[in-house]
Scaffold this motif. Structure first.
Motif, short mmCIF file in Angstrom:
data_model
loop_
_atom_site.label_atom_id
_atom_site.label_comp_id
_atom_site.label_asym_id
_atom_site.label_seq_id
_atom_site.Cartn_x
_atom_site.Cartn_y
_atom_site.Cartn_z
N ILE A 19 0.84 -1.20 0.00
CA ILE A 19 0.00 0.00 0.00
C ILE A 19 0.87 1.25 0.00
O ILE A 19 0.64 2.19 -0.76
N LEU A 20 1.91 1.24 0.82
CA LEU A 20 2.83 2.38 0.89
C LEU A 20 3.51 2.61 -0.46
O LEU A 20 3.65 3.75 -0.91
N CYS A 45 9.16 5.86 -2.22
CA CYS A 45 9.78 4.82 -1.40
C CYS A 45 11.00 4.29 -2.12
O CYS A 45 10.98 4.07 -3.34
N LEU A 46 12.06 4.06 -1.38
CA LEU A 46 13.27 3.51 -1.96
C LEU A 46 14.10 2.87 -0.85
O LEU A 46 14.42 3.53 0.15
N GLY A 47 14.42 1.60 -1.01
CA GLY A 47 15.29 0.93 -0.05
C GLY A 47 14.77 0.92 1.36
O GLY A 47 15.55 1.07 2.31
N GLY A 48 13.47 0.77 1.54
CA GLY A 48 12.89 0.72 2.87
C GLY A 48 12.75 2.08 3.53
O GLY A 48 12.37 2.16 4.70
N SER A 71 5.15 10.50 12.11
CA SER A 71 4.15 9.51 11.74
C SER A 71 3.74 9.79 10.31
O SER A 71 3.58 10.95 9.92
N LEU A 72 3.60 8.73 9.51
CA LEU A 72 3.14 8.85 8.13
C LEU A 72 1.85 8.06 8.01
O LEU A 72 1.77 6.93 8.50
N THR A 73 0.85 8.62 7.34
CA THR A 73 -0.41 7.92 7.11
C THR A 73 -0.72 7.97 5.62
O THR A 73 -0.66 9.04 5.02
N VAL A 74 -1.05 6.80 5.06
CA VAL A 74 -1.47 6.70 3.67
C VAL A 74 -2.81 6.00 3.67
O VAL A 74 -2.98 4.98 4.34
N SER A 95 -5.59 1.50 4.97
CA SER A 95 -4.63 2.52 5.41
C SER A 95 -3.36 1.90 5.95
O SER A 95 -3.32 0.72 6.32
N VAL A 96 -2.35 2.74 5.97
CA VAL A 96 -1.05 2.37 6.51
C VAL A 96 -0.60 3.48 7.45
O VAL A 96 -0.78 4.66 7.14
N VAL A 97 -0.05 3.10 8.57
CA VAL A 97 0.60 4.05 9.47
C VAL A 97 2.03 3.60 9.66
O VAL A 97 2.29 2.42 9.95
N ALA A 98 2.95 4.54 9.44
CA ALA A 98 4.37 4.27 9.64
C ALA A 98 4.89 5.22 10.71
O ALA A 98 4.55 6.40 10.72
#
Length: 158
Positions: A19-20, A45-48, A71-74, A95-98
């Protein structure tokens, strides 16, 4: 701040990275003293890692210099689900939370690589040529993701 979900059937951690990687707009959450601050940004996103670019000066840069925890939310497939009774309305989503640590990229080659990752994730497929003087004049934020979780709500899941 990793807690078990109250409704674990909504957890989709196995899909969180995908998703991210397939979306291109996130909400960046930061905190200065006790005041939260969130903004939407495009990203790559690149390399984690997750990269965003911004001006070399401004509130984001000031906040991150003081507190690099972010915090990142997508979100994707977001839809308000109306019902005859407003108390029964719901939202369908994935959704994704990082959670992670942000830093400013100093190396010009890494900045250019990050800008290319952002452009690609946002749909640009042309040749990328970033003049060094332009790259030097902007800030690239790199978030080292320390925790990533996914969640979904589909119709009928309550």
């Amino acid at each position: 701040m990793q807690r078990p979900l109250r409704k674990p059937q909504k957890q989709i951690n196995d899909q969180a990275q995908a998703i991210l990687e397939r979306n291109n707009i996130l909400c960046l959450g930061m905190c200065l003293d006790s005041q939260p601050y969130t903004i939407y940004m495009n990203y790559g996103c690149l390399g984690g890692k997750v990269y965003m670019h911004t001006g070399a000066k401004g509130l984001k840069i000031e906040i991150l210099a003081t507190n690099p925890r972010v915090s990142l939310t997508v979100m994707e497939e977001v839809e308000l689900m109306n019902a005859p009774d407003p108390c029964k309305w719901d939202v369908r989503y994935r959704s994704v939370v990082a959670l992670g640590q942000a830093s400013l990229v100093q190396d010009l080659d890494e900045k250019a690589t990050a800008l290319a990752a952002i452009a690609r994730q946002c749909g640009y497929d042309g040749e990328m040529n970033f003049p060094p003087e332009k790259v030097k004049g902007l800030a690239v934020i790199c978030v080292e993701v320390q925790h990533l979780s996914g969640k979904q709500n589909q119709m009928g899941e309550g």
